[in-house]
Design an enzyme around this catalytic site. Structure first.
Site, PDB file in Angstrom:
ATOM      1  N   ASP A  40      -0.429   5.068   0.960  1.00  0.00           N
ATOM      2  CA  ASP A  40      -0.762   6.072   1.971  1.00  0.00           C
ATOM      3  C   ASP A  40      -0.670   5.495   3.383  1.00  0.00           C
ATOM      4  OD1 ASP A  40      -2.495   8.569   0.435  1.00  0.00           O
ATOM      5  OD2 ASP A  40      -2.146   6.720  -0.657  1.00  0.00           O
ATOM      6  N   GLY A  71      -5.143   2.552  -3.251  1.00  0.00           N
ATOM      7  CA  GLY A  71      -6.480   3.074  -3.481  1.00  0.00           C
ATOM      8  C   GLY A  71      -6.457   4.564  -3.674  1.00  0.00           C
ATOM      9  N   ASP A 131       0.850  -1.174   0.000  1.00  0.00           N
ATOM     10  CA  ASP A 131       0.000   0.000   0.000  1.00  0.00           C
ATOM     11  C   ASP A 131       0.899   1.241   0.000  1.00  0.00           C
ATOM     12  OD1 ASP A 131      -2.333   1.638   0.509  1.00  0.00           O
ATOM     13  OD2 ASP A 131      -1.751   1.674   2.615  1.00  0.00           O
ATOM     14  N   ASN A 141      -8.767  -1.756   3.635  1.00  0.00           N
ATOM     15  CA  ASN A 141      -8.671  -1.964   2.191  1.00  0.00           C
ATOM     16  C   ASN A 141      -7.522  -2.898   1.819  1.00  0.00           C
ATOM     17  OD1 ASN A 141      -9.621  -1.327  -0.464  1.00  0.00           O
ATOM     18  ND2 ASN A 141      -7.869   0.033  -0.742  1.00  0.00           N
TER      19      ASN A 141
END
Length: 296
Positions: free
Chosen positions: A85, A173, A83, A243
């Site tokens: 962020d 995302g 990921d 997520n």
């Protein structure tokens, strides 16, 4: 043999190795050799026994240091899927863009609920992006310049792993406007993210193309493993929020490392290693890599 690695934020407490050995022995695991990866900070303790039992026995120590328990085989991984962020960078980019639009509190509240798994990610993303309609696209470059910083240890982690031939994938995302520059800075070779729609120099409040959500992150993990010919047991997946949960769970199911980085509670339950006290160099210690082998 299996390996238990203890990683302190600063210095490991005196007596903690003896305590680990006692806790392992109490569940039928036989402690073995001790190897320091970094004096006073990170140590490997070999043992013979059930990994699940060892993890459960040592979980009570996780408020004192980071602990990873794993098999010795395939410890040094060949695929990193991460990921962006709050994992590879220190901020949530959409929240920082919202600050430029003067609506950060509204958007940050939605972000936190989505990352905690309280909201559907796709719907929450669309709602937040819609609130950015009309924002000057030049604010993206300003946000990158002023707000986006690598997470401590990110560059060392990615460059060290790619240095031994690992494939590094950034899957977010968030938005390509940020993932492209971040990937280039850190050394990722494959990138997946969402595309902000822009018209006449301003954000429209919409997205272009398919949305990168939790299901897509999991699919990216599998497709990268297949395309690179890397078994899941030689994979690290790392993230911080809900997520990332399917991606993390897939790595765990494949006997790889599914890592929660300062994770929300829901993600921590799915991970087989959570980093709570350290920066991203903990992922190198977890792979048995001492600081003198890190690429800085």
């Amino acid at each position: 043999m299996s390996i238990c690695t203890l990683i302190a934020a600063d210095t490991l407490e005196g007596g903690i190795i003896s305590e680990v050995n006692d806790r392992l022995a109490a569940v039928g695991c036989v402690p073995g050799a001790v190897r320091w990866l970094s004096d006073g900070k990170a140590v490997d303790i070999a043992f013979d026994g059930n990994i699940g039992s060892a993890r459960a026995a040592l979980s009570v120590l996780e408020d004192r240091c980071d602990i990873v328990v794993q098999g010795e085989h395939n410890r040094r991984k060949m695929l990193l899927v991460s990921d962006m962020d709050s994992t590879m960078i220190t901020v949530e980019c959409i929240d920082e863009l919202a600050d430029f639009a003067g609506i950060k509190p509204q958007i940050a509240a939605i972000t936190e609920r989505a990352m905690a798994g309280e909201l559907d990610f796709t719907e929450a993303l669309k709602a937040r992006v819609a609130l950015l309609a009309g924002l000057d696209e030049n604010m993206i470059a300003q946000c990158l310049r002023e707000r986006v910083r690598p997470m401590p240890g990110a560059e060392v982690l990615v460059r060290t792993m790619t240095g031994w031939g690992a494939h590094a994938v950034l899957v977010s995302g968030g938005f390509t406007s940020f993932t492209g520059p971040v990937a280039e800075l850190l050394g990722f070779t494959e990138v997946h993210a969402n595309v902000l729609k822009v018209k006449d120099g301003r954000l429209t409040g919409g997205l272009t193309g398919d949305i990168v959500d939790a299901a897509v992150k999991k699919a990216v993990l599998h497709s990268a493993a297949v395309s690179q010919g890397i078994p899941l047991e030689a994979t690290i997946a790392v993230g911080d929020g809900a997520n990332d949960l399917p991606m993390i769970a897939a790595a765990v199911a494949g006997d790889g490392l599914g890592i929660g980085y300062h994770p929300r509670p829901q993600l921590a339950k799915a991970a087989n290693f959570s980093v709570r006290h350290n920066d991203l160099t903990a992922l190198l210690f977890a792979q048995g890599v001492a600081p003198n082998e890190w690429l800085r």
